[in-house]
Design an enzyme around this catalytic site. Structure first.
Site, mmCIF file in Angstrom:
data_model
loop_
_atom_site.group_PDB
_atom_site.id
_atom_site.type_symbol
_atom_site.label_atom_id
_atom_site.label_comp_id
_atom_site.label_asym_id
_atom_site.label_seq_id
_atom_site.Cartn_x
_atom_site.Cartn_y
_atom_site.Cartn_z
ATOM 1 C CE1 TYR A 53 -13.897 -25.927 -58.709
ATOM 2 C CE2 TYR A 53 -11.428 -25.631 -58.304
ATOM 3 C CZ TYR A 53 -12.737 -25.120 -58.481
ATOM 4 O OH TYR A 53 -12.868 -23.684 -58.133
ATOM 5 C CG PHE A 237 -15.976 -21.300 -69.326
ATOM 6 C CD1 PHE A 237 -15.534 -21.223 -68.166
ATOM 7 C CD2 PHE A 237 -17.022 -22.425 -69.528
ATOM 8 C CE1 PHE A 237 -15.945 -21.535 -66.955
ATOM 9 C CE2 PHE A 237 -17.384 -22.932 -67.992
ATOM 10 C CZ PHE A 237 -16.704 -22.773 -66.939
ATOM 11 C CE LYS A 243 -11.310 -22.237 -77.052
ATOM 12 N NZ LYS A 243 -10.599 -23.483 -76.408
#
Length: 345
Positions: A53, A237, A243
């Site tokens: 990450y 995600f 949205k």
């Protein structure tokens, strides 16, 4: 906050786990610290990270997330108040810049763990996970196993022996898997059982309203063998926030910034999301509440990994912890799943 324990242990963990893979790319160090401050304040004591990450993985940001967590530990002195999970990247990650050999040999495991401990500014990791299988098996976007030419030789006993050595040294406390298949889970359990080696406590795989493939095999294994799912991408995600149904532009959303993550972009995913939103509205819930409550209510889920790029998102996600879905709502969800099964494998 609600709490449970890592299976077969007395380790108390929050039912929400703070996912951190945006730290160091979408989130600055200051923003990452703010998220950890808020999560800790709200009773989240479980943080998850990985050596690879932030995501998308790039050489320039390799290890950045662990470094940000480490600087927070140093600043706050709260390392002992956090159950910390991290991961070694497997060979199928295709990130050669991490080290010469991306495998789970003793040398690679030792190198990866020691580097993570340095970045995290700690001398132990509570839960150390194998991020990908060494062998070639199914990946994102693939529903089932397809036979491939594979030079892998079964080394699971040797991997567990190396991890057992780390436990005895005090460098790690517990072990887990990630992105594993039912076969892989059972092989690790088999070796642990018959060779008196450490048993995996958790498996970290995707699980959401748009991807319930974990239920096909792995859920029964986890239930009967007492292994807990750490469910990642429960919001797909951000798709399951609803949205993207509004027609508005969301230039800072992960799917806008990183279009290569296309698994949640299908027409079927959009159709299913609309149907789930209708269920939420009908029952006085937001789609976020419906999505996260569904995951949290599964008996095989130990903790839901929440990743956010803003404090507002994190606050909204944390507030879902006390939402409980009725049998009627769960039935409606299953009806959508039957019509559009797992649109984002």
């Amino acid at each position: 906050m609600k709490y449970t324990t890592l299976p077969n242990s007395d380790v108390k963990v929050s039912k929400i786990c703070l996912g951190t893979m945006t730290f160091g790319q979408q989130n600055t160090e200051a923003e990452g610290h703010a998220q950890m401050d808020y999560a800790h304040e709200k009773g989240i004591n479980f943080f998850d990270t990985a050596e690879m990450y932030s995501v998308p993985a790039r050489e320039e940001t390799y290890g950045s997330t662990e470094k940000i967590i480490g600087s927070w530990f140093k600043k706050t002195g709260k390392r002992d108040e956090v159950i910390l999970a991290s991961k070694i990247a497997g060979p199928n990650a295709n990130f050669g810049y991490m080290r010469e050999n991306l495998d789970f040999s003793p040398a690679s495991l030792t190198h990866a763990l020691d580097a993570s401990l340095t970045r995290l500014q700690t001398d132990y990791i509570d839960l150390y996970q194998l991020h990908w299988p060494e062998r070639k098996t199914n990946f994102f976007g693939q529903r089932g196993f397809k036979s491939q030419e594979d030079a892998w030789e079964d080394n699971i006993q040797a991997v567990l022996e190396t991890l057992d050595g780390f436990i005895k040294q005090g460098k790690i406390k517990h072990i887990g898997l990630s992105n594993e298949t039912p076969w892989g889970i059972m092989r690790f359990l088999e070796e642990a059982k018959y060779k008196n080696l450490p048993k995996i406590k958790t498996i970290q795989n995707p699980y959401s309203l748009l991807n319930r493939l974990f239920e096909n095999g792995s859920a029964e294994i986890c239930t009967r063998e007492q292994v807990g799912l750490l469910a990642y991408s429960p919001m797909a995600f951000g798709v399951l926030s609803g949205k993207f149904l509004t027609g508005e532009s969301h230039p800072n959303a992960r799917l806008s910034l990183f279009p290569q993550f296309s698994r949640y972009n299908s027409a079927q995913s959009t159709q299913a999301t609309k149907m789930y939103q209708d269920i939420a509205i009908k029952n006085g819930l937001t789609l976020t509440e419906l999505s996260l409550a569904f995951v949290a209510q599964q008996s095989f889920v130990t903790s839901t990994i929440i990743g956010a790029t803003s404090l507002d998102q994190l606050k909204e996600n944390c507030n879902t912890i006390h939402v409980t879905l009725s049998e009627e709502i769960l039935k409606a969800i299953d009806e959508v799943q039957a019509l559009i099964p797992d649109p984002a494998p």
